[in-house]
Design a protein around this motif. Sequence first.
Motif, PDB file in Angstrom:
ATOM      1  N   ALA A 156      -2.001 -12.924 -67.413  1.00 31.75           N
ATOM      2  CA  ALA A 156      -3.068 -12.417 -66.531  1.00 31.75           C
ATOM      3  C   ALA A 156      -3.445 -13.451 -65.484  1.00 31.75           C
ATOM      4  N   ALA A 157      -3.483 -14.721 -65.826  1.00 31.48           N
ATOM      5  CA  ALA A 157      -3.847 -15.770 -64.877  1.00 31.48           C
ATOM      6  C   ALA A 157      -2.815 -15.866 -63.767  1.00 31.48           C
ATOM      7  N   LEU A 158      -1.534 -15.755 -64.139  1.00 33.45           N
ATOM      8  CA  LEU A 158      -0.489 -15.836 -63.109  1.00 33.45           C
ATOM      9  C   LEU A 158      -0.497 -14.615 -62.201  1.00 33.45           C
ATOM     10  N   LYS A 159      -0.804 -13.443 -62.732  1.00 33.77           N
ATOM     11  CA  LYS A 159      -0.889 -12.247 -61.884  1.00 33.77           C
ATOM     12  C   LYS A 159      -2.012 -12.405 -60.843  1.00 33.77           C
ATOM     13  N   THR A 160      -3.158 -12.934 -61.298  1.00 29.60           N
ATOM     14  CA  THR A 160      -4.276 -13.160 -60.361  1.00 29.60           C
ATOM     15  C   THR A 160      -3.878 -14.151 -59.282  1.00 29.60           C
ATOM     16  N   LYS A 161      -3.132 -15.161 -59.667  1.00 31.14           N
ATOM     17  CA  LYS A 161      -2.712 -16.185 -58.717  1.00 31.14           C
ATOM     18  C   LYS A 161      -1.747 -15.618 -57.685  1.00 31.14           C
ATOM     19  N   VAL A 162      -0.892 -14.680 -58.144  1.00 29.73           N
ATOM     20  CA  VAL A 162       0.053 -14.059 -57.208  1.00 29.73           C
ATOM     21  C   VAL A 162      -0.697 -13.265 -56.138  1.00 29.73           C
ATOM     22  N   LYS A 163      -1.755 -12.579 -56.576  1.00 33.48           N
ATOM     23  CA  LYS A 163      -2.519 -11.777 -55.622  1.00 33.48           C
ATOM     24  C   LYS A 163      -3.185 -12.651 -54.557  1.00 33.48           C
ATOM     25  N   LYS A 164      -3.568 -13.849 -54.932  1.00 35.84           N
ATOM     26  CA  LYS A 164      -4.256 -14.752 -54.020  1.00 35.84           C
ATOM     27  C   LYS A 164      -3.283 -15.599 -53.193  1.00 35.84           C
ATOM     28  N   ALA A 165      -2.011 -15.455 -53.460  1.00 35.97           N
ATOM     29  CA  ALA A 165      -1.037 -16.325 -52.798  1.00 35.97           C
ATOM     30  C   ALA A 165      -0.383 -15.664 -51.594  1.00 35.97           C
ATOM     31  N   ARG A 166      -1.106 -14.731 -50.937  1.00 38.78           N
ATOM     32  CA  ARG A 166      -0.479 -14.026 -49.826  1.00 38.78           C
ATOM     33  C   ARG A 166      -0.264 -14.912 -48.603  1.00 38.78           C
ATOM     34  N   HIS A 167      -0.944 -16.039 -48.548  1.00 43.10           N
ATOM     35  CA  HIS A 167      -0.744 -16.948 -47.416  1.00 43.10           C
ATOM     36  C   HIS A 167       0.287 -18.047 -47.736  1.00 43.10           C
ATOM     37  N   TRP A 168       0.838 -17.988 -48.945  1.00 39.02           N
ATOM     38  CA  TRP A 168       1.850 -18.993 -49.310  1.00 39.02           C
ATOM     39  C   TRP A 168       3.147 -18.719 -48.593  1.00 39.02           C
ATOM     40  N   ALA A 221       7.136 -18.026 -48.324  1.00 39.23           N
ATOM     41  CA  ALA A 221       7.990 -17.121 -49.103  1.00 39.23           C
ATOM     42  C   ALA A 221       8.632 -17.846 -50.287  1.00 39.23           C
ATOM     43  N   LYS A 222       8.993 -19.118 -50.078  1.00 39.56           N
ATOM     44  CA  LYS A 222       9.650 -19.878 -51.137  1.00 39.56           C
ATOM     45  C   LYS A 222       8.719 -20.090 -52.317  1.00 39.56           C
ATOM     46  N   ARG A 223       7.455 -20.442 -52.023  1.00 37.74           N
ATOM     47  CA  ARG A 223       6.493 -20.684 -53.086  1.00 37.74           C
ATOM     48  C   ARG A 223       6.129 -19.381 -53.799  1.00 37.74           C
ATOM     49  N   LYS A 224       6.011 -18.262 -52.978  1.00 40.91           N
ATOM     50  CA  LYS A 224       5.729 -16.965 -53.592  1.00 40.91           C
ATOM     51  C   LYS A 224       6.833 -16.559 -54.565  1.00 40.91           C
ATOM     52  N   LYS A 225       8.090 -16.810 -54.167  1.00 40.27           N
ATOM     53  CA  LYS A 225       9.234 -16.436 -55.012  1.00 40.27           C
ATOM     54  C   LYS A 225       9.222 -17.219 -56.335  1.00 40.27           C
TER      55      LYS A 225
END
Length: 363
Positions: free
Chosen positions: A61-73, A75-79
């Motif tokens: 759950a913590a990682l899912k929340t972090k993914v949602k907040k990482a829209r400004h990251w 592409a490499k970091r998002k992947k």
Amino acid sequence: MSNRARAIIVSCTLAACLLSPAVPGSSASGADIAGAATTRARAPTQRSATTAGTAAAKRCAALKTKVKKARHWSAKRKKALAKKMKAACATKKQPTAPNPPARQPLPAPAPTDTARTLCTITDPRLREISGLASSQLHPSTVWTHNDSGDSARIFALNSDTCAVTAEVALSGVTARDFEAIGRGIDGLGHPVLWIADIGDNARNRTSVTLYRIPEPDTLRDQTVTPFTVTVTYADGARNAEGILVDPSPGGTVWIVSKEANGGIYQLSAGFGQSGTASATRIADVPSYLTDAALSPDGQTSVLRSGDFGQTRHGGVPGSSPATYTFPHQAQGEAVSYSADGSYLYIASEGVSDLIRIPVSEVQ
């Protein structure tokens, strides 16, 4: 360590952690935090399966929340983050405990050693067995003979099959009433057999006779010449059916009488050389005994009268008598120790079973 560093540690997996190069506002570097996480992961905790599952769900759950907040990251970091979330949220198959090994059946308890019939004596030459003595030279062999009315001979009997394996005649001897046989050692250390012509139901014999022969080296029909000892009782004629033989070299012989007031009689010294002896009463024994035997170590004697048995300890005449009831035989007569002293053999007149009894059962 700051609260933010602790939060990052909580969001880590047991094996790895999402670490930034450094944590702003904290003196702890990424390496410090990783080290702390590793130390915590390696701590020897005892977690139940339920606790471990709950922690995994929280990490996902913590990682899912972090993914949602990482829209400004980038592409490499998002992947990379998405890959970690996928790994953390994947349903892991819990290892199952191996099946316990099949239970092996317990071994059966060892059978208790008890009295048992070894075989049945059916040879027509042995119709009135009166004595037994185990062989010192031939395994699974006992020596035996008939009561009065037979010629002067003894027989080797296979204790496993009850087959007669040798007939040994005594040269120059007329048997009056052979009643007992015993094993001993002569003065030179050679195995010998003592045959006792001591029966005297009418109590009218002025003397009785013991015959000593070397135990035959080979089991075959043969004739031997015995050494003869003439015995006179110090208190008058006695009827007897048993002897005890000292197992030491040149050891003495005792005669056990068969009377209402039975007794043990010791032979005078030197009879083994002179051929004559006086027999003196040294102890009382139960009434009407039909045979007797001394253990191979000379420490225990056994007396028999039909089903009745008595043991005595401490040599001859022995002490601390204990009674025992033998397995019933129609005309129970003979008794002997086995060669190693572990068992007793008993036999009867007529068609007879040869029965073996553990000494531990008798004593």
